[in-house]
Design an enzyme around this catalytic site. Structure first.
Site, PDB file in Angstrom:
ATOM      1  N   MET A  25     -25.809 -30.139  84.285  1.00 37.90           N
ATOM      2  CA  MET A  25     -27.215 -30.016  84.681  1.00 37.90           C
ATOM      3  C   MET A  25     -27.852 -31.406  84.695  1.00 37.90           C
ATOM      4  O   MET A  25     -29.080 -31.533  84.665  1.00 37.90           O
ATOM      5  CB  MET A  25     -27.963 -29.077  83.738  1.00 37.90           C
ATOM      6  CG  MET A  25     -27.409 -27.657  83.786  1.00 37.90           C
ATOM      7  SD  MET A  25     -28.585 -26.397  83.313  1.00 37.90           S
ATOM      8  CE  MET A  25     -28.939 -26.857  81.631  1.00 37.90           C
ATOM      9  N   GLY A  26     -27.021 -32.456  84.750  1.00 37.53           N
ATOM     10  CA  GLY A  26     -27.537 -33.816  84.886  1.00 37.53           C
ATOM     11  C   GLY A  26     -28.034 -34.412  83.593  1.00 37.53           C
ATOM     12  O   GLY A  26     -27.805 -33.904  82.510  1.00 37.53           O
ATOM     13  N   HIS A  32     -20.969 -35.945  78.670  1.00 37.92           N
ATOM     14  CA  HIS A  32     -20.616 -35.694  80.080  1.00 37.92           C
ATOM     15  C   HIS A  32     -19.578 -36.714  80.562  1.00 37.92           C
ATOM     16  O   HIS A  32     -18.606 -36.366  81.237  1.00 37.92           O
ATOM     17  CB  HIS A  32     -21.841 -35.865  80.985  1.00 37.92           C
ATOM     18  CG  HIS A  32     -22.952 -34.897  80.739  1.00 37.92           C
ATOM     19  ND1 HIS A  32     -24.154 -35.269  80.194  1.00 37.92           N
ATOM     20  CD2 HIS A  32     -23.051 -33.570  80.988  1.00 37.92           C
ATOM     21  CE1 HIS A  32     -24.958 -34.218  80.121  1.00 37.92           C
ATOM     22  NE2 HIS A  32     -24.310 -33.171  80.580  1.00 37.92           N
ATOM     23  N   GLY A 142     -17.572 -29.031  77.603  1.00 43.33           N
ATOM     24  CA  GLY A 142     -17.587 -29.575  76.244  1.00 43.33           C
ATOM     25  C   GLY A 142     -17.616 -28.464  75.203  1.00 43.33           C
ATOM     26  O   GLY A 142     -18.197 -27.402  75.424  1.00 43.33           O
ATOM     27  N   LYS A 144     -19.278 -28.701  72.573  1.00 40.22           N
ATOM     28  CA  LYS A 144     -20.627 -28.668  72.008  1.00 40.22           C
ATOM     29  C   LYS A 144     -21.228 -27.279  72.254  1.00 40.22           C
ATOM     30  O   LYS A 144     -21.851 -26.692  71.387  1.00 40.22           O
ATOM     31  CB  LYS A 144     -21.454 -29.774  72.669  1.00 40.22           C
ATOM     32  CG  LYS A 144     -22.945 -29.551  72.737  1.00 40.22           C
ATOM     33  CD  LYS A 144     -23.606 -29.935  71.464  1.00 40.22           C
ATOM     34  CE  LYS A 144     -25.107 -29.777  71.428  1.00 40.22           C
ATOM     35  NZ  LYS A 144     -25.791 -29.328  72.567  1.00 40.22           N
ATOM     36  N   GLN A 148     -20.585 -20.981  75.079  1.00 37.27           N
ATOM     37  CA  GLN A 148     -20.543 -21.062  76.553  1.00 37.27           C
ATOM     38  C   GLN A 148     -19.101 -21.200  77.036  1.00 37.27           C
ATOM     39  O   GLN A 148     -18.685 -20.569  78.017  1.00 37.27           O
ATOM     40  CB  GLN A 148     -21.379 -22.251  77.029  1.00 37.27           C
ATOM     41  CG  GLN A 148     -21.154 -22.621  78.488  1.00 37.27           C
ATOM     42  CD  GLN A 148     -22.091 -23.694  78.976  1.00 37.27           C
ATOM     43  OE1 GLN A 148     -23.256 -23.441  79.217  1.00 37.27           O
ATOM     44  NE2 GLN A 148     -21.592 -24.925  79.135  1.00 37.27           N
ATOM     45  N   VAL A 171     -19.150 -34.790  71.494  1.00 35.65           N
ATOM     46  CA  VAL A 171     -19.412 -36.206  71.204  1.00 35.65           C
ATOM     47  C   VAL A 171     -20.747 -36.310  70.477  1.00 35.65           C
ATOM     48  O   VAL A 171     -21.723 -35.661  70.856  1.00 35.65           O
ATOM     49  CB  VAL A 171     -19.429 -37.058  72.500  1.00 35.65           C
ATOM     50  CG1 VAL A 171     -19.612 -38.541  72.163  1.00 35.65           C
ATOM     51  CG2 VAL A 171     -18.145 -36.858  73.308  1.00 35.65           C
ATOM     52  N   SER A 180     -26.932 -34.252  73.359  1.00 33.17           N
ATOM     53  CA  SER A 180     -27.505 -33.268  74.269  1.00 33.17           C
ATOM     54  C   SER A 180     -28.565 -34.004  75.074  1.00 33.17           C
ATOM     55  O   SER A 180     -29.253 -34.888  74.528  1.00 33.17           O
ATOM     56  CB  SER A 180     -28.158 -32.139  73.467  1.00 33.17           C
ATOM     57  OG  SER A 180     -29.107 -31.460  74.266  1.00 33.17           O
ATOM     58  N   ARG A 182     -31.268 -32.972  75.815  1.00 32.21           N
ATOM     59  CA  ARG A 182     -32.569 -32.659  75.211  1.00 32.21           C
ATOM     60  C   ARG A 182     -32.908 -33.591  74.040  1.00 32.21           C
ATOM     61  O   ARG A 182     -34.049 -33.591  73.589  1.00 32.21           O
ATOM     62  CB  ARG A 182     -32.590 -31.210  74.708  1.00 32.21           C
ATOM     63  CG  ARG A 182     -32.581 -30.168  75.818  1.00 32.21           C
ATOM     64  CD  ARG A 182     -32.699 -28.780  75.215  1.00 32.21           C
ATOM     65  NE  ARG A 182     -32.862 -27.726  76.189  1.00 32.21           N
ATOM     66  CZ  ARG A 182     -31.857 -27.065  76.776  1.00 32.21           C
ATOM     67  NH1 ARG A 182     -30.604 -27.361  76.485  1.00 32.21           N
ATOM     68  NH2 ARG A 182     -32.100 -26.107  77.656  1.00 32.21           N
TER      69      ARG A 182
HETATM   70  O1  PAF Z   1     -23.502 -26.805  80.092  1.00 28.53           O
HETATM   71  C1  PAF Z   1     -24.236 -26.949  81.091  1.00 28.53           C
HETATM   72  O2  PAF Z   1     -24.696 -28.059  81.402  1.00 28.53           O
HETATM   73  C2  PAF Z   1     -24.573 -25.737  81.935  1.00 28.53           C
HETATM   74  O3  PAF Z   1     -24.721 -24.603  81.153  1.00 28.53           O
HETATM   75  C3  PAF Z   1     -23.578 -25.491  83.093  1.00 28.53           C
HETATM   76  C4  PAF Z   1     -22.202 -25.160  82.575  1.00 28.53           C
HETATM   77  C5  PAF Z   1     -23.510 -26.726  83.971  1.00 28.53           C
HETATM   78  C6  PAF Z   1     -24.060 -24.329  83.944  1.00 28.53           C
HETATM   79  O4  PAF Z   1     -25.316 -24.563  84.494  1.00 28.53           O
END
Ligand code: PAF
Length: 294
Positions: A25-26, A32, A142, A144, A148, A171, A180, A182
């Site tokens: 999500m950038g 990442h 990840g 983290k 998910q 990490v 994160s 955030r």
């Molecule tokens: O972990 C994330 O950044 C998001 O949940 C993902 C896997 C890109 C889905 O939008």
């Protein structure tokens, strides 16, 4: 040179050899970048998807405040050799209001799933769209976001996507806080308190490595160090099924979550019992300030 495109069709037109996808999500950080580097080492082509997915946000204020900077992110992706970034707009990803959801029962039920209604259905739906639209051979996530990862693995299995899901180590920042996007929104005066989450997990990992197997004892150790925080949960769960474990007798993760000022933080340690003990994966720690704060 990293190519930037905005549609799945354009991304597929650039596809070659074994494709590794890093869904994001950038607002990249070293977590990442570590996924991109791993994909670079294992695949012919590295694709990164860059899309803040409205379907997985349960609070409009959280969606609105999510940090975004595509040009910064493309430069960072280029620095680790990413071939292509695909950054669709909401209108490209969801041309009509989507009424279809991929729900992954069981694995999604506890912890984040219980506290953020619809969150994992939003994640599983967008990841299924990414897999169908981009057709990667491998996809990197990840640890983290350990729950998910379990949801994505189960969705991939149940829907039969020919994608190998690769889970990669978490990490941490130099002070130990799990990276994160955030984190840039943590008020400085609450940072020290937030570190209680990490202290608790490390204490529980030490305990597990010295022989403790009772779930309640490991959870209590994590809770003790985080006593200044309002915890949402502390749970030892089976790593694949995400069911609560009374005893650490199979691969598991100990997960914690707390609200810290305006943001929710989640963190975990991965615990793998073997014949002669337990291996705790506490994650990698940076020895410098994260690119998040540049
Ligand atoms: O972990 C994330 O950044 C998001 O949940 C993902 C896997 C890109 C889905 O939008």
């Amino acid at each position: 040179m990293t190519t930037l495109v905005s549609t799945f069709a354009e991304a597929r037109a650039h596809s070659r050899g074994r494709v590794g996808l890093v869904p994001t999500m950038g607002f990249f950080h070293e977590g990442h970048l570590s996924l991109m580097e791993r994909a670079r080492g294992e695949c012919d082509m590295v694709m990164v998807s860059h899309f803040v997915n409205p379907l997985q946000f349960d609070r409009p204020d959280d969606l609105a405040a999510y940090p975004r900077d595509l040009h910064r992110d493309v430069a960072l992706a280029e620095s680790v050799g990413v071939d292509l970034v695909v950054a669709p707009g909401v209108a490209e990803m969801y041309p009509v209001e989507p009424v279809t959801r991929v729900t992954v029962a069981g694995v999604s039920d506890r912890m984040e799933g219980a506290l953020r209604p619809g969150h994992f259905a939003g994640v599983a739906t967008v990841v299924a769209k990414l897999f169908a639209g981009l057709r990667p051979d491998r996809a990197y996530f990840g640890r983290k976001d350990a729950q998910q990862l379990a949801v994505v693995r189960r969705m991939t299995l149940d829907l039969g996507f020919p994608v190998e899901v690769v889970g990669c180590p978490l990490v941490r920042e130099a002070d130990g806080l799990a990276l994160s996007s955030r984190n840039v929104r943590i008020p400085p005066e609450l940072r020290e308190r937030a570190l209680g989450l990490v202290g608790g997990l490390m204490a529980a990992a030490d305990l597990a490595e010295t022989g403790e197997r009772e779930g309640s004892a490991l959870e209590a150790a994590a809770r003790e160090e985080a006593s200044e925080l309002e915890l949402d949960y502390v749970e030892l769960v089976d790593a694949a099924e995400v069911t609560r474990l009374a005893r650490l007798d199979r691969p598991a993760f100990l997960a914690v979550a707390a609200q810290v000022g305006p943001i929710r933080l989640i963190d975990n340690v991965w615990l793998e019992p073997a014949n002669d003990g337990v291996t705790a994966d506490r994650g990698a720690r940076l020895d410098h300030q994260s690119v998040l704060y540049r």
